[in-house]
Design an enzyme around this catalytic site. Structure first.
Site, PDB file in Angstrom:
ATOM      1  N   CYS A 125       0.881  -1.270  -0.057  1.00 39.51           N
ATOM      2  CA  CYS A 125      -0.226   0.336  -0.107  1.00 39.51           C
ATOM      3  C   CYS A 125       0.945   1.277   0.141  1.00 39.51           C
ATOM      4  O   CYS A 125       1.766   1.301   0.900  1.00 39.51           O
ATOM      5  CB  CYS A 125      -1.248  -0.206   1.083  1.00 39.51           C
ATOM      6  SG  CYS A 125      -1.265   1.551   1.964  1.00 39.51           S
ATOM      7  N   TYR A 140      -5.263   6.343  -8.569  1.00 47.27           N
ATOM      8  CA  TYR A 140      -6.256   5.850  -8.405  1.00 47.27           C
ATOM      9  C   TYR A 140      -7.548   6.887  -8.567  1.00 47.27           C
ATOM     10  O   TYR A 140      -8.393   6.046  -8.565  1.00 47.27           O
ATOM     11  CB  TYR A 140      -6.630   5.823  -6.525  1.00 47.27           C
ATOM     12  CG  TYR A 140      -5.721   5.060  -5.730  1.00 47.27           C
ATOM     13  CD1 TYR A 140      -6.109   3.490  -5.157  1.00 47.27           C
ATOM     14  CD2 TYR A 140      -4.452   5.432  -5.262  1.00 47.27           C
ATOM     15  CE1 TYR A 140      -4.908   2.668  -5.276  1.00 47.27           C
ATOM     16  CE2 TYR A 140      -3.464   3.897  -4.628  1.00 47.27           C
ATOM     17  CZ  TYR A 140      -4.367   2.934  -4.071  1.00 47.27           C
ATOM     18  OH  TYR A 140      -3.838   2.045  -3.269  1.00 47.27           O
TER      19      TYR A 140
HETATM   20  N1  LIG Z   1      -5.940   8.473   4.228  1.00 47.37           N
HETATM   21  C1  LIG Z   1      -5.091   7.518   4.095  1.00 47.37           C
HETATM   22  C2  LIG Z   1      -5.647   6.281   3.607  1.00 47.37           C
HETATM   23  C3  LIG Z   1      -4.835   4.606   4.177  1.00 47.37           C
HETATM   24  C4  LIG Z   1      -5.349   3.888   2.393  1.00 47.37           C
HETATM   25  O1  LIG Z   1      -7.009   4.430   1.649  1.00 47.37           O
HETATM   26  N2  LIG Z   1      -4.908   2.435   2.378  1.00 47.37           N
HETATM   27  C5  LIG Z   1      -5.823   1.729   1.847  1.00 47.37           C
HETATM   28  C6  LIG Z   1      -4.653   0.403   1.001  1.00 47.37           C
HETATM   29  S1  LIG Z   1      -3.267   1.200   0.084  1.00 47.37           S
HETATM   30  C7  LIG Z   1      -6.721   0.781   2.934  1.00 47.37           C
HETATM   31  O2  LIG Z   1      -6.074   0.140   2.954  1.00 47.37           O
HETATM   32  N3  LIG Z   1      -8.083   0.280   1.958  1.00 47.37           N
HETATM   33  C8  LIG Z   1      -8.602  -0.252   2.788  1.00 47.37           C
HETATM   34  C9  LIG Z   1     -10.383   0.111   2.422  1.00 47.37           C
HETATM   35  O3  LIG Z   1     -10.471   1.363   1.907  1.00 47.37           O
HETATM   36  O4  LIG Z   1     -11.116  -0.167   2.794  1.00 47.37           O
HETATM   37  C10 LIG Z   1      -3.977   7.124   3.899  1.00 47.37           C
HETATM   38  O5  LIG Z   1      -2.694   7.674   3.536  1.00 47.37           O
HETATM   39  O6  LIG Z   1      -3.008   6.708   5.730  1.00 47.37           O
END
Ligand SMILES: N[C@@H](CCC(=O)N[C@@H](CS)C(=O)NCC(=O)O)C(=O)O
Length: 611
Positions: A354, A482
């Site tokens: 990620c 994205y």
């Molecule tokens: N704002 C967060 C975004 C983190 C994020 O979107 N991580 C993704 C993985 S790349 C995730 O865990 N997505 C799961 C989901 O949205 O359900 C950050 O930058 O820490």
């Protein structure tokens, strides 16, 4: 509007010549047929010879209805289905396909008016899900599965209430405070717009009509609008009058002058009384919104501490992808002393694939925090319950899934379960799950601890510039990839793609004369950009359709990426198979691409660039 009452109906009826209908040999499908107009329609169509499939939630009422058919030519077949759940609507369409049932007439009739805002287990406002999205999904699925015959008729049951409102996509799931009557009127306006779209899209093959029945006395109106019902009761139409235009449309299939028209009392009329209602959103935007809700872009989420596999919508009406804000935003070393900057207290949950979690992994390495903050990684690809650990239980909290970490912090947590997560082992809670915050904390919070690197990637004099460039890079590059990959409309993708490559071109030029974005020293902005660049050719180029060119084709950005990669501690943090795993490994069969061959260790020749 006296003509909406039974007076209007009785007067108009005097001039109509067609008095009886024959639907012998036809197969019908009517939603919301257990009461009111739908019930009446089903009985009238069956008594006129049709085999009528009726759908509603109440099995008992549907069975009573089956028994009430008086003609031997037609019949009613009932299906107990909750049309507010898209999973059920999808199964219904597949059931018809599997049983070879194809329809001559579909009446999208169910109309739920609620006094309170409630959500389905799929996270949608219940009225919207039933009245608009359910009908959209049902109709589209039937068409794509061949469930509507050529020359068939689709009738969308709208309501005169829609005359008061414009199409407002953002309000389709209700406002705060919730106004059930207004929200219902908006659903009915959306049906009119949808009908126009369908006429234009499938009009050659299928006769689409939208109609409104006037003011009809139905159990639905009596419950949802008791005052209206009581005040007008003697003037309201009976369900038979309400059903008349639908039967007539199905029987005569009249020509329609204008795709947007709505039928009422066997005549077509404009869908606008008031000029203001013409100013609403476009029907294309509505369709793209509905489409976005039917396509899952991610995994499930927690609702009140319970895991739900259904994804919450996170697209705007125009199909653009929106990343939700992170809910835990506490700060290590903040003056309140709640989270002191000490060793062996904090733990990071990450996924090395990620790009957001990766920022935290990277900072832990470059700031030399390995002995201060412990770390555990989830399996590369998310499963049925989101992120999970490879060899469970995960040693720190004995959990199998990351969502347990969230519900451990807050048993009633509602929201997405994302990485990274910074955990406090003392108070057993999440300190912060926003990577932008975590790297700022790591940059300075632990500097007093022995062995921690003192390099400052967010130097005070440059903060404003750093913030400004971060914003551009976040919007167009970090999240921009994205936006390309998750776009739900061609225009949203095109815009994201153009912004991405315009910004990359500008950065490439900037790096021709500067070793790093702000000159000779690496800053936070470089690391935030690096997190995306290092994934570009491995995943975004192909998986997210960011394919104007490869990163490795940029004259400066590619050596710059290698330069950062070769700085102490960085190479070990870049996990190529985790990167491929997160982007390609989630769906079945989870095949990872072998290429491309990238050599991050090749000489970068940038040592001599100085400002
Ligand atoms: N704002 C967060 C975004 C983190 C994020 O979107 N991580 C993704 C993985 S790349 C995730 O865990 N997505 C799961 C989901 O949205 O359900 C950050 O930058 O820490």
């Amino acid at each position: 509007m006296p003509s909406f009452t039974r007076v209007g109906y009785c007067l108009r009826k005097l001039t109509w010549s067609t008095r009886s209908f024959n639907f012998g040999g036809q197969t019908w499908l009517i939603t919301g047929a257990s009461t009111g107009i739908g019930r009446q329609l089903a009985l009238s169509a069956a008594n006129a010879g049709a085999t009528v499939h009726v759908v509603a939630r109440n099995t008992e009422k549907l069975q009573q209805l089956e028994a009430e058919v008086t003609s031997t030519r037609g019949s009613i077949i009932s299906h107990t289905v909750d049309l507010s759940l898209m999973a059920s609507v999808g199964s219904l369409a597949t059931y018809f396909e599997n049983n070879g049932i194809v329809f001559d007439v579909l009446v999208n009739n169910v109309g739920l008016m609620l006094n309170e805002q409630t959500r389905t287990s799929e996270g949608l406002e219940t009225g919207f899900a039933t009245n608009v999205l359910g009908h959209y999904v049902l109709t589209e699925q039937l068409i794509s599965l061949g469930g509507l015959k050529s020359g068939s008729t689709v009738i969308n049951m709208s309501s005169g209430g829609m005359y008061n409102v414009a199409l407002d996509i953002n309000a389709l799931q209700g406002d705060h405070p919730y106004d059930g009557t207004l929200t219902y009127a908006r659903h009915k306006r959306a049906q009119v717009a949808l009908n126009e779209h369908w006429r234009q899209t499938y009009g050659e093959m299928i006769n689409f009509y939208t109609m409104h029945p006037g003011w009809v006395s139905t159990p639905g109106v009596a419950t949802a609008m008791p005052e209206f019902h009581a005040a007008l009761s003697r003037l309201l139409r009976d369900p038979e009058a309400g059903a008349d235009t639908a039967l007539w449309l199905a029987f005569t299939k009249p020509e329609q002058r204008d795709a947007q028209n709505i039928w009422f009392d066997r005549a077509q009329r404009s869908p606008h009384f008031f000029s203001g209602t013409r100013q609403g959103d476009s029907k294309a935007a509505l369709v793209s919104y509905l489409q976005s809700l039917t396509q899952r872009t991610s995994m499930g989420q927690l609702i009140q501490g319970q895991w739900h596999a259904e994804d919450l919508p996170r697209h705007q009406a125009d199909g653009k992808f929106e990343r939700p804000n992170s809910p835990f935003r506490h700060w290590i070393g903040a003056p309140d002393g709640r989270f002191p900057a000490v060793k062996d207290r904090y733990h990071l949950f990450v996924n090395p694939g990620c790009p957001w979690a990766y920022r935290a992994i990277l900072y832990r390495a470059i700031k030399n925090l390995g002995h201060v903050v412990s770390l555990s990684s989830t399996a590369a690809a998310a499963g049925d319950q989101g992120w999970h650990f490879d060899n469970p239980p995960e040693p720190l909290l004995q959990t199998t899934h990351l969502h347990e970490v969230y519900s451990r912090a807050d048993p009633a947590f509602t929201g997405r379960v994302t990485v990274p997560v910074l955990w406090d082992t003392h108070s057993n809670t999440i300190v912060n799950n926003e990577s932008a915050d975590i790297i700022r904390m790591f940059n300075e919070a632990f500097n007093a601890i022995e062995g921690v690197s003192q390099t400052d990637y967010f130097p005070a004099p440059q903060r404003a510039e750093i913030e400004a460039l971060n914003q551009v890079i976040y919007a167009d590059v970090n999240n921009g990839v994205y936006r390309c990959g998750f776009a739900q409309s061609q225009s949203a993708y095109d815009e994201a793609y153009d912004n991405l490559f315009n910004t990359l071109d500008q950065l490439d030029e900037r790096l021709a004369t500067r070793r790093y974005l702000f000159g000779d020293d690496v800053t936070e902005t470089d690391w935030r950009l690096f997190s995306t660049l290092v994934r570009f050719d491995l995943a975004y180029y192909s998986r997210f359709k960011c394919n104007r060119n490869l990163l490795s084709e940029f004259e400066h950005l590619w050596p710059y990426t290698r330069d950062l990669y070769q700085l102490p501690g960085v190479a070990d943090t870049v996990d190529v198979s985790a990167i491929k795993g997160i982007y390609y490994g989630a769906g079945k069969p989870g095949i990872l691409p072998k290429g491309p061959a990238l050599d991050f260790s090749a000489p970068h020749n940038r040592d001599d660039i100085h400002v």
